[in-house]
Design a protein around this motif. Structure first.
Motif, PDB file in Angstrom:
ATOM      1  N   ILE A 195       0.846  -1.205   0.000  1.00 25.26           N
ATOM      2  CA  ILE A 195       0.000   0.000   0.000  1.00 25.26           C
ATOM      3  C   ILE A 195       0.877   1.249   0.000  1.00 25.26           C
ATOM      4  O   ILE A 195       0.605   2.225  -0.721  1.00 25.26           O
ATOM      5  CB  ILE A 195      -0.924  -0.008   1.229  1.00 25.26           C
ATOM      6  CG1 ILE A 195      -1.918  -1.174   1.128  1.00 25.26           C
ATOM      7  CG2 ILE A 195      -1.660   1.311   1.360  1.00 25.26           C
ATOM      8  CD1 ILE A 195      -2.766  -1.350   2.376  1.00 25.26           C
ATOM      9  N   SER A 196       1.973   1.234   0.783  1.00 24.12           N
ATOM     10  CA  SER A 196       2.873   2.386   0.832  1.00 24.12           C
ATOM     11  C   SER A 196       3.520   2.625  -0.535  1.00 24.12           C
ATOM     12  O   SER A 196       3.649   3.771  -0.989  1.00 24.12           O
ATOM     13  CB  SER A 196       3.950   2.152   1.891  1.00 24.12           C
ATOM     14  OG  SER A 196       4.942   3.148   1.847  1.00 24.12           O
ATOM     15  N   ASN A 197       3.910   1.557  -1.194  1.00 26.23           N
ATOM     16  CA  ASN A 197       4.530   1.713  -2.514  1.00 26.23           C
ATOM     17  C   ASN A 197       3.548   2.258  -3.546  1.00 26.23           C
ATOM     18  O   ASN A 197       3.934   3.010  -4.451  1.00 26.23           O
ATOM     19  CB  ASN A 197       5.087   0.370  -2.989  1.00 26.23           C
ATOM     20  CG  ASN A 197       6.314  -0.050  -2.198  1.00 26.23           C
ATOM     21  OD1 ASN A 197       6.994   0.800  -1.607  1.00 26.23           O
ATOM     22  ND2 ASN A 197       6.607  -1.338  -2.178  1.00 26.23           N
ATOM     23  N   ARG A 198       2.263   1.883  -3.435  1.00 29.90           N
ATOM     24  CA  ARG A 198       1.271   2.414  -4.360  1.00 29.90           C
ATOM     25  C   ARG A 198       1.077   3.924  -4.134  1.00 29.90           C
ATOM     26  O   ARG A 198       0.906   4.684  -5.083  1.00 29.90           O
ATOM     27  CB  ARG A 198      -0.062   1.678  -4.181  1.00 29.90           C
ATOM     28  CG  ARG A 198      -0.095   0.305  -4.806  1.00 29.90           C
ATOM     29  CD  ARG A 198      -1.513  -0.178  -5.093  1.00 29.90           C
ATOM     30  NE  ARG A 198      -2.336  -0.194  -3.883  1.00 29.90           N
ATOM     31  CZ  ARG A 198      -2.440  -1.230  -3.068  1.00 29.90           C
ATOM     32  NH1 ARG A 198      -1.754  -2.342  -3.327  1.00 29.90           N
ATOM     33  NH2 ARG A 198      -3.207  -1.168  -2.002  1.00 29.90           N
ATOM     34  N   LEU A 199       1.121   4.346  -2.880  1.00 34.86           N
ATOM     35  CA  LEU A 199       0.950   5.773  -2.586  1.00 34.86           C
ATOM     36  C   LEU A 199       2.172   6.576  -3.003  1.00 34.86           C
ATOM     37  O   LEU A 199       2.051   7.667  -3.568  1.00 34.86           O
ATOM     38  CB  LEU A 199       0.681   5.960  -1.083  1.00 34.86           C
ATOM     39  CG  LEU A 199      -0.638   5.385  -0.554  1.00 34.86           C
ATOM     40  CD1 LEU A 199      -0.708   5.513   0.957  1.00 34.86           C
ATOM     41  CD2 LEU A 199      -1.828   6.100  -1.195  1.00 34.86           C
ATOM     42  N   ASN A 200       3.361   6.070  -2.703  1.00 33.91           N
ATOM     43  CA  ASN A 200       4.600   6.785  -3.033  1.00 33.91           C
ATOM     44  C   ASN A 200       5.729   5.760  -3.095  1.00 33.91           C
ATOM     45  O   ASN A 200       6.245   5.329  -2.062  1.00 33.91           O
ATOM     46  CB  ASN A 200       4.891   7.852  -1.981  1.00 33.91           C
ATOM     47  CG  ASN A 200       6.081   8.723  -2.364  1.00 33.91           C
ATOM     48  OD1 ASN A 200       6.819   8.417  -3.302  1.00 33.91           O
ATOM     49  ND2 ASN A 200       6.268   9.808  -1.636  1.00 33.91           N
ATOM     50  N   PRO A 201       6.142   5.394  -4.318  1.00 35.72           N
ATOM     51  CA  PRO A 201       7.186   4.363  -4.447  1.00 35.72           C
ATOM     52  C   PRO A 201       8.531   4.789  -3.858  1.00 35.72           C
ATOM     53  O   PRO A 201       9.367   3.934  -3.548  1.00 35.72           O
ATOM     54  CB  PRO A 201       7.289   4.155  -5.969  1.00 35.72           C
ATOM     55  CG  PRO A 201       6.013   4.694  -6.521  1.00 35.72           C
ATOM     56  CD  PRO A 201       5.603   5.812  -5.625  1.00 35.72           C
ATOM     57  N   ASP A 202       8.780   6.105  -3.741  1.00 35.92           N
ATOM     58  CA  ASP A 202      10.076   6.582  -3.239  1.00 35.92           C
ATOM     59  C   ASP A 202      10.130   6.702  -1.715  1.00 35.92           C
ATOM     60  O   ASP A 202      11.157   7.102  -1.164  1.00 35.92           O
ATOM     61  CB  ASP A 202      10.397   7.952  -3.850  1.00 35.92           C
ATOM     62  CG  ASP A 202      10.495   7.894  -5.371  1.00 35.92           C
ATOM     63  OD1 ASP A 202      10.958   6.829  -5.873  1.00 35.92           O
ATOM     64  OD2 ASP A 202      10.121   8.872  -6.040  1.00 35.92           O
ATOM     65  N   MET A 203       9.049   6.390  -1.051  1.00 37.49           N
ATOM     66  CA  MET A 203       9.001   6.578   0.394  1.00 37.49           C
ATOM     67  C   MET A 203       9.616   5.370   1.105  1.00 37.49           C
ATOM     68  O   MET A 203       9.274   4.221   0.822  1.00 37.49           O
ATOM     69  CB  MET A 203       7.549   6.768   0.850  1.00 37.49           C
ATOM     70  CG  MET A 203       7.392   7.029   2.329  1.00 37.49           C
ATOM     71  SD  MET A 203       5.710   7.562   2.751  1.00 37.49           S
ATOM     72  CE  MET A 203       4.739   6.209   2.088  1.00 37.49           C
TER      73      MET A 203
END
Length: 203
Positions: free
Chosen positions: A48-56
């Motif tokens: 889910i985090s990667n879908r929101l922001n892959p660079d995070m």
């Protein structure tokens, strides 16, 4: 809330929606409550985090792990304190055993004479144990005085306990007295087994 550690004083804390925050933070903490083991959700939360922001960058931990890390230093200090306390107690017991053994050896003739004149084995044991308790009481008095004198230094390392807690002092004094009696039992028993005739012949 206690923001830094369980031992810190509670302070005021303001909670507000992240969209209304006056400045952007460099860190965002998201808390997930689950009925399954937390490691089982790591993959789904990372996706889910990667879908929101892959660079995070994402890091996972548990509340129990955060609490454990926050008290790691006090726990290590407690471990060191307990270790040194047990070593000191063992050294005190060994010292009392050695001193009383030496005293019994030096006073073998006197003890033998006492027993020849009618002193019972019980009275000899009582005499040796009373000598040990006098040593213990002197040590307890000196130790309590030094502990009270250093109470301000010790208070900084305690949580939920006063540096001058009477119950703790009483428990430690009782423990020292018990260890002293145990250390003195050997020399006292040996003194009670002295043969008066052999002791007088050696003299």
């Amino acid at each position: 809330v206690r923001q830094d550690s369980p031992g810190s004083s509670p302070g005021p804390e303001l909670y507000m929606p992240i969209e209304q925050h006056p400045y952007y933070g460099n860190e965002l903490q998201v808390i997930l409550r689950t009925a399954v083991p937390p490691p089982n959700l790591t993959g789904a939360a990372r996706a889910i985090s990667n879908r929101l922001n892959p660079d995070m960058a994402v890091k996972f931990t548990t509340i129990a792990g955060m609490i454990s890390n926050s008290i790691a230093a006090p726990r290590f200090r407690s471990f060191l304190g307990l270790t040194f306390a047990l070593l000191a107690l063992a050294m005190a017991a060994a010292g009392i055993f050695g001193v009383l053994s030496y005293v019994v050896n030096q006073r073998t003739a006197e003890l033998g004479l006492r027993m020849a004149l009618g002193a019972s084995a019980r009275s000899v044991v009582r005499m040796v144990l009373s000598r040990a308790m006098r040593l213990a009481l002197a040590g307890i008095a000196i130790g309590c005085s030094l502990a009270l004198a250093l109470s301000r230094v010790v208070a900084a390392m305690l949580f939920g306990l006063a540096a001058s807690d009477a119950e703790t002092y009483a428990m430690v004094a009782g423990c020292v007295a018990a260890i002293t009696l145990l250390a003195a039992l050997g020399p006292a028993w040996r003194a009670s087994r002295i043969d008066p005739m052999k002791a007088l012949r050696q003299e």
